[in-house]
Design a protein around this motif. Structure first.
Motif, PDB file in Angstrom:
ATOM      1  N   PRO A   1      50.363  -4.592 -46.340  1.00  0.00           N
ATOM      2  CA  PRO A   1      50.695  -4.656 -47.792  1.00  0.00           C
ATOM      3  C   PRO A   1      51.991  -5.322 -48.058  1.00  0.00           C
ATOM      4  CG  PRO A   1      50.137  -2.465 -47.263  1.00  0.00           C
ATOM      5  CD  PRO A   1      49.789  -3.055 -46.110  1.00  0.00           C
ATOM      6  N   LEU A   2      53.003  -4.918 -47.130  1.00  0.00           N
ATOM      7  CA  LEU A   2      54.361  -5.373 -47.281  1.00  0.00           C
ATOM      8  C   LEU A   2      54.284  -6.771 -46.998  1.00  0.00           C
ATOM      9  CD1 LEU A   2      57.086  -4.440 -47.731  1.00  0.00           C
ATOM     10  CD2 LEU A   2      57.654  -3.868 -45.522  1.00  0.00           C
ATOM     11  N   LEU A   3      53.657  -7.249 -46.019  1.00  0.00           N
ATOM     12  CA  LEU A   3      53.610  -8.802 -45.785  1.00  0.00           C
ATOM     13  C   LEU A   3      52.771  -9.619 -46.743  1.00  0.00           C
ATOM     14  CD1 LEU A   3      53.400  -8.696 -42.120  1.00  0.00           C
ATOM     15  CD2 LEU A   3      55.366  -9.029 -43.428  1.00  0.00           C
ATOM     16  N   ALA A   4      51.755  -8.999 -47.375  1.00  0.00           N
ATOM     17  CA  ALA A   4      50.740  -9.602 -48.216  1.00  0.00           C
ATOM     18  C   ALA A   4      51.343  -9.825 -49.588  1.00  0.00           C
ATOM     19  CB  ALA A   4      49.311  -9.059 -48.164  1.00  0.00           C
ATOM     20  N   ALA A   5      52.035  -8.817 -49.908  1.00  0.00           N
ATOM     21  CA  ALA A   5      52.379  -8.510 -51.411  1.00  0.00           C
ATOM     22  C   ALA A   5      53.191  -9.747 -51.933  1.00  0.00           C
ATOM     23  CB  ALA A   5      53.115  -7.281 -51.657  1.00  0.00           C
ATOM     24  N   PRO A   6      54.228 -10.422 -51.281  1.00  0.00           N
ATOM     25  CA  PRO A   6      55.129 -11.464 -51.830  1.00  0.00           C
ATOM     26  C   PRO A   6      54.266 -12.691 -51.767  1.00  0.00           C
ATOM     27  CG  PRO A   6      55.924 -10.559 -49.855  1.00  0.00           C
ATOM     28  CD  PRO A   6      54.896  -9.626 -50.043  1.00  0.00           C
ATOM     29  N   SER A   7      53.219 -12.851 -50.916  1.00  0.00           N
ATOM     30  CA  SER A   7      52.641 -14.051 -50.971  1.00  0.00           C
ATOM     31  C   SER A   7      51.493 -14.260 -51.942  1.00  0.00           C
ATOM     32  CB  SER A   7      51.925 -14.077 -49.669  1.00  0.00           C
ATOM     33  OG  SER A   7      52.610 -14.172 -48.501  1.00  0.00           O
ATOM     34  N   LEU A   8      51.593 -13.044 -52.708  1.00  0.00           N
ATOM     35  CA  LEU A   8      50.720 -12.985 -53.744  1.00  0.00           C
ATOM     36  C   LEU A   8      51.304 -13.660 -55.024  1.00  0.00           C
ATOM     37  CD1 LEU A   8      47.697 -12.377 -54.171  1.00  0.00           C
ATOM     38  CD2 LEU A   8      48.245 -10.046 -54.952  1.00  0.00           C
ATOM     39  N   LEU A   9      52.550 -13.803 -55.065  1.00  0.00           N
ATOM     40  CA  LEU A   9      53.187 -14.281 -56.093  1.00  0.00           C
ATOM     41  C   LEU A   9      53.011 -15.644 -56.363  1.00  0.00           C
ATOM     42  CD1 LEU A   9      56.717 -12.554 -55.747  1.00  0.00           C
ATOM     43  CD2 LEU A   9      54.950 -11.884 -57.238  1.00  0.00           C
ATOM     44  N   GLY A  10      52.878 -16.395 -57.556  1.00  0.00           N
ATOM     45  CA  GLY A  10      52.322 -17.473 -57.886  1.00  0.00           C
ATOM     46  C   GLY A  10      51.082 -17.770 -57.941  1.00  0.00           C
ATOM     47  N   CYS A  11      50.162 -17.021 -57.442  1.00  0.00           N
ATOM     48  CA  CYS A  11      48.730 -17.283 -57.485  1.00  0.00           C
ATOM     49  C   CYS A  11      48.233 -17.060 -58.769  1.00  0.00           C
ATOM     50  CB  CYS A  11      47.986 -16.184 -56.350  1.00  0.00           C
ATOM     51  SG  CYS A  11      48.289 -16.557 -54.635  1.00  0.00           S
ATOM     52  N   LEU A  70      50.666 -14.523 -61.267  1.00  0.00           N
ATOM     53  CA  LEU A  70      51.378 -13.467 -61.044  1.00  0.00           C
ATOM     54  C   LEU A  70      52.934 -13.673 -60.720  1.00  0.00           C
ATOM     55  CD1 LEU A  70      48.375 -12.232 -58.622  1.00  0.00           C
ATOM     56  CD2 LEU A  70      48.822 -11.733 -61.015  1.00  0.00           C
ATOM     57  N   VAL A  71      53.776 -12.619 -61.500  1.00  0.00           N
ATOM     58  CA  VAL A  71      55.137 -12.796 -61.313  1.00  0.00           C
ATOM     59  C   VAL A  71      55.959 -11.583 -60.655  1.00  0.00           C
ATOM     60  CG1 VAL A  71      55.207 -14.467 -62.976  1.00  0.00           C
ATOM     61  CG2 VAL A  71      55.497 -12.323 -63.474  1.00  0.00           C
ATOM     62  N   GLU A  72      54.947 -10.658 -60.753  1.00  0.00           N
ATOM     63  CA  GLU A  72      55.493  -9.291 -60.136  1.00  0.00           C
ATOM     64  C   GLU A  72      54.465  -8.445 -59.519  1.00  0.00           C
ATOM     65  OE1 GLU A  72      57.517  -6.980 -63.201  1.00  0.00           O
ATOM     66  OE2 GLU A  72      57.557  -5.304 -62.010  1.00  0.00           O
ATOM     67  N   VAL A  73      54.779  -8.021 -58.264  1.00  0.00           N
ATOM     68  CA  VAL A  73      53.659  -6.967 -57.634  1.00  0.00           C
ATOM     69  C   VAL A  73      54.449  -5.822 -56.761  1.00  0.00           C
ATOM     70  CG1 VAL A  73      52.266  -9.132 -57.299  1.00  0.00           C
ATOM     71  CG2 VAL A  73      53.739  -8.621 -55.585  1.00  0.00           C
ATOM     72  N   GLU A  74      53.524  -4.998 -56.559  1.00  0.00           N
ATOM     73  CA  GLU A  74      54.077  -3.794 -55.717  1.00  0.00           C
ATOM     74  C   GLU A  74      53.106  -3.668 -54.445  1.00  0.00           C
ATOM     75  OE1 GLU A  74      56.742  -1.050 -58.792  1.00  0.00           O
ATOM     76  OE2 GLU A  74      54.942  -0.195 -57.875  1.00  0.00           O
ATOM     77  N   GLY A 133      59.252   7.510 -51.146  1.00  0.00           N
ATOM     78  CA  GLY A 133      59.252   6.118 -50.759  1.00  0.00           C
ATOM     79  C   GLY A 133      59.929   5.442 -52.141  1.00  0.00           C
ATOM     80  N   ASP A 134      60.477   6.169 -53.075  1.00  0.00           N
ATOM     81  CA  ASP A 134      60.982   5.671 -54.156  1.00  0.00           C
ATOM     82  C   ASP A 134      62.411   4.814 -54.004  1.00  0.00           C
ATOM     83  OD1 ASP A 134      62.278   8.108 -53.368  1.00  0.00           O
ATOM     84  OD2 ASP A 134      63.604   7.683 -54.898  1.00  0.00           O
ATOM     85  N   GLU A 135      62.677   4.668 -52.644  1.00  0.00           N
ATOM     86  CA  GLU A 135      63.872   3.889 -52.466  1.00  0.00           C
ATOM     87  C   GLU A 135      63.618   2.395 -51.519  1.00  0.00           C
ATOM     88  OE1 GLU A 135      66.942   6.278 -50.429  1.00  0.00           O
ATOM     89  OE2 GLU A 135      67.052   7.531 -51.913  1.00  0.00           O
ATOM     90  N   LEU A 136      62.430   2.313 -51.406  1.00  0.00           N
ATOM     91  CA  LEU A 136      61.836   1.400 -50.435  1.00  0.00           C
ATOM     92  C   LEU A 136      61.782   0.134 -51.333  1.00  0.00           C
ATOM     93  CD1 LEU A 136      58.957   3.165 -48.593  1.00  0.00           C
ATOM     94  CD2 LEU A 136      61.190   2.316 -47.572  1.00  0.00           C
ATOM     95  N   PRO A 137      62.188  -0.904 -50.964  1.00  0.00           N
ATOM     96  CA  PRO A 137      62.184  -2.190 -52.086  1.00  0.00           C
ATOM     97  C   PRO A 137      60.758  -3.007 -51.840  1.00  0.00           C
ATOM     98  CG  PRO A 137      63.354  -2.806 -49.864  1.00  0.00           C
ATOM     99  CD  PRO A 137      62.997  -1.547 -49.903  1.00  0.00           C
ATOM    100  N   TRP A 138      59.940  -2.428 -52.351  1.00  0.00           N
ATOM    101  CA  TRP A 138      58.395  -2.735 -52.267  1.00  0.00           C
ATOM    102  C   TRP A 138      57.832  -3.442 -53.406  1.00  0.00           C
ATOM    103  CZ3 TRP A 138      55.234   0.676 -48.510  1.00  0.00           C
ATOM    104  CH2 TRP A 138      55.891   0.725 -47.091  1.00  0.00           C
ATOM    105  N   ARG A 139      58.855  -3.690 -54.333  1.00  0.00           N
ATOM    106  CA  ARG A 139      58.399  -4.394 -55.570  1.00  0.00           C
ATOM    107  C   ARG A 139      58.937  -5.913 -55.469  1.00  0.00           C
ATOM    108  NH1 ARG A 139      61.819  -3.854 -60.835  1.00  0.00           N
ATOM    109  NH2 ARG A 139      60.397  -4.551 -62.384  1.00  0.00           N
ATOM    110  N   PHE A 140      58.159  -6.928 -55.757  1.00  0.00           N
ATOM    111  CA  PHE A 140      58.383  -7.972 -55.609  1.00  0.00           C
ATOM    112  C   PHE A 140      58.227  -8.922 -56.610  1.00  0.00           C
ATOM    113  CE2 PHE A 140      56.812  -6.450 -51.746  1.00  0.00           C
ATOM    114  CZ  PHE A 140      58.067  -6.508 -50.474  1.00  0.00           C
ATOM    115  N   ILE A 141      59.388  -9.807 -57.211  1.00  0.00           N
ATOM    116  CA  ILE A 141      59.438 -10.604 -58.398  1.00  0.00           C
ATOM    117  C   ILE A 141      59.811 -12.017 -58.269  1.00  0.00           C
ATOM    118  CG2 ILE A 141      60.447 -10.786 -60.664  1.00  0.00           C
ATOM    119  CD1 ILE A 141      61.316  -7.703 -60.434  1.00  0.00           C
TER     120      ILE A 141
END
Length: 187
Positions: free
Chosen positions: A12-22, A33-37, A164-172
């Motif tokens: 998921p950590l690698l796949a998530a940012p690739s989904l932006l723009g789809c 899509l502009v924001e995912v976690e 996991g609240d400190e992990l930067p796993w939200r992508f915009i």
DNA sequence: AAATTGATTCAT
DNA sequence: TGAATCAATTTT
């Protein structure tokens, strides 16, 4: 066409940012899509899959490209895209999108700014659980979009401390930040 | 800061 | 069978 989404078979950590723009399509509605976690498996205490398979989260353990839709706080239908390989749970929460078509005069920048709003505006519900989003014949599906530019990574929203609240796993998508959900309550 | 709202989950 | 939990939004 399905090959375009091969990136969903990554963790998921690698796949998530690739989904932006789809593009997400539901009937007449089209959104970008502009924001995912990203949400993982047993190693991710903030994930529904942290404690193994249940009737609700079972699709997270299945093949990538399937929808995981569930009711949150008794009123909001939240949508995820399953990722990672079969047997390895992973999901990408769709938190915000840019309305492109199908919303008529209701279309405004904040219409899809937040996972609950997104689910409500698209009319999502229980029937949309477990749909193959990569099938061009699906009513609810994903389509390739323009690759987005600079990606902003920030901590996920709504998680308790130590989960996991400190992990930067939200992508915009930074170039479309005005469509993203507002920052966590602080100012 | 508090109310809202109901399925899911975990404990009896 | 019942209480606690919850990846949120709206209203105060």
């Amino acid at each position: 066409m399905r090959e375009f989404f091969d990136f969903l078979r990554q963790p998921p950590l690698l796949a998530a940012p690739s989904l932006l723009g789809c593009i997400l399509v539901h009937g007449e509605a089209r959104v970008r899509l502009v924001e995912v976690e990203a949400y993982g498996g047993s190693e991710d205490l903030g994930s529904h899959a942290a404690r193994g398979v249940t009737p609700r989260n079972q699709v997270m353990f299945g093949p990538a490209g399937v929808s995981y839709v569930y009711l949150n706080y008794g009123m909001y239908w939240l949508m995820n895209v399953v990722c990672h390989t079969e047997g390895q749970p992973g999901a990408i929460l769709l938190r915000a999108a840019e309305p492109l078509a199908g919303f008529g005069d209701d279309s405004h920048p904040q219409l899809l700014a937040g996972p609950g709003r997104l689910g409500r505006a698209l009319g999502l519900g229980r029937p949309h659980y477990g749909i193959d989003l990569l099938d061009p014949n699906s009513l609810l599906r994903l389509e390739p979009g323009e690759p987005c530019g600079e990606v902003l990574a920030t901590p996920r929203i709504g998680l308790a401390a130590g989960k996991g609240d400190e992990l930067p796993w939200r992508f915009i998508d930074r170039s479309r930040e005005r469509f993203a959900s507002r920052r966590p309550a602080k100012g």
